[in-house]
Design a protein around this motif. Structure first.
Motif, mmCIF file in Angstrom:
data_model
loop_
_atom_site.group_PDB
_atom_site.id
_atom_site.type_symbol
_atom_site.label_atom_id
_atom_site.label_comp_id
_atom_site.label_asym_id
_atom_site.label_seq_id
_atom_site.Cartn_x
_atom_site.Cartn_y
_atom_site.Cartn_z
ATOM 1 N N MET A 153 18.348 104.035 10.809
ATOM 2 C CA MET A 153 16.995 104.341 10.348
ATOM 3 C C MET A 153 16.903 104.368 8.822
ATOM 4 N N ILE A 154 18.001 104.696 8.153
ATOM 5 C CA ILE A 154 18.025 104.648 6.685
ATOM 6 C C ILE A 154 17.757 103.220 6.228
ATOM 7 N N PHE A 155 18.481 102.272 6.804
ATOM 8 C CA PHE A 155 18.399 100.887 6.357
ATOM 9 C C PHE A 155 17.150 100.166 6.836
ATOM 10 N N LYS A 156 16.419 100.795 7.751
ATOM 11 C CA LYS A 156 15.115 100.274 8.187
ATOM 12 C C LYS A 156 13.978 100.920 7.394
ATOM 13 N N GLY A 157 14.312 101.836 6.490
ATOM 14 C CA GLY A 157 13.302 102.507 5.688
ATOM 15 C C GLY A 157 12.598 103.650 6.406
ATOM 16 N N GLU A 158 13.105 104.044 7.571
ATOM 17 C CA GLU A 158 12.475 105.122 8.346
ATOM 18 C C GLU A 158 12.927 106.499 7.866
ATOM 19 N N ILE A 159 14.061 106.570 7.200
ATOM 20 C CA ILE A 159 14.526 107.793 6.549
ATOM 21 C C ILE A 159 14.627 107.455 5.069
ATOM 22 N N CYS A 160 13.833 108.178 4.241
ATOM 23 C CA CYS A 160 13.734 107.818 2.822
ATOM 24 C C CYS A 160 14.062 108.971 1.880
ATOM 25 N N ASP A 161 14.404 110.132 2.413
ATOM 26 C CA ASP A 161 14.711 111.291 1.594
ATOM 27 C C ASP A 161 16.156 111.202 1.094
ATOM 28 N N SER A 162 16.358 111.360 -0.215
ATOM 29 C CA SER A 162 17.684 111.125 -0.797
ATOM 30 C C SER A 162 18.755 112.086 -0.287
ATOM 31 N N LYS A 163 18.448 113.374 -0.141
ATOM 32 C CA LYS A 163 19.471 114.315 0.339
ATOM 33 C C LYS A 163 19.842 114.005 1.781
#
Length: 178
Positions: A152-162
């Protein structure tokens, strides 16, 4: 090569942070003015179940003007131990206590303009506690397999840095601790 702060003026004092304008003296004698957000710091926790699922919170964030998936986190009270803050936030936000807490790292969240230091932990051996949200917290608790959360990070679904840093670190720790 060096620089040092020679002056500080408070520009704004809010509930969560203060903004100051610092005067910085460089080796060549030049002086620059830099703005800095001063913050007590925070702790964040990546809660992992026995089935290698991560528990996240979904909440509205003004900066995005939308909902964001995040790991449980909260700001340190003045003088508070980061581990105690992490334990408190884990139970307050998702209603779990941890049998084991592992420190991952401490990091600056935005070193270019803020002194906020975030202390990142992994929580395992989760046991049911009591969720106790702050008056202005409206969150949904969601669970994903750690591998799905990383996708989900690499799909842009998780965008919060921490959350990104925590998920990638924990996935790596789990992969190499077998």
């Amino acid at each position: 090569m060096g620089a040092k702060r020679i002056g500080r003026k408070e520009v704004y004092k809010g509930k969560i942070f203060t903004i100051v304008q610092d005067e910085i003296l460089f080796d060549d004698g030049s002086v620059a003015q830099w703005d800095l957000v001063v913050h007590n710091g925070a702790s964040a926790v990546v809660p992992i179940t026995e089935n290698k699922e991560v528990i996240l919170v979904k909440q509205y964030r003004n900066a995005k003007d939308g909902y964001v998936l995040e790991i449980p986190a909260g700001k340190l009270e003045k003088g508070e131990d980061p581990l105690e803050c992490a334990k408190r936030e884990l139970e307050e936000e998702i209603g779990f206590k941890a049998g084991r807490m592992t420190k991952i790292c401490s990091m600056f969240t935005a070193v270019g303009f803020s002194d906020e230091r975030l202390h990142l932990y992994m929580a395992e051996q989760l046991q049911v506690g009591k969720q106790n949200l702050d008056e202005d917290e409206y969150i949904e608790v969601v669970t994903y397999p750690i591998t799905k959360a990383v996708e989900m990070i690499f799909k842009g679904e998780i965008c919060d840095s921490k959350t990104i840093a925590g998920l990638l670190a924990v996935e790596n720790l789990l992969r190499y601790s077998k």
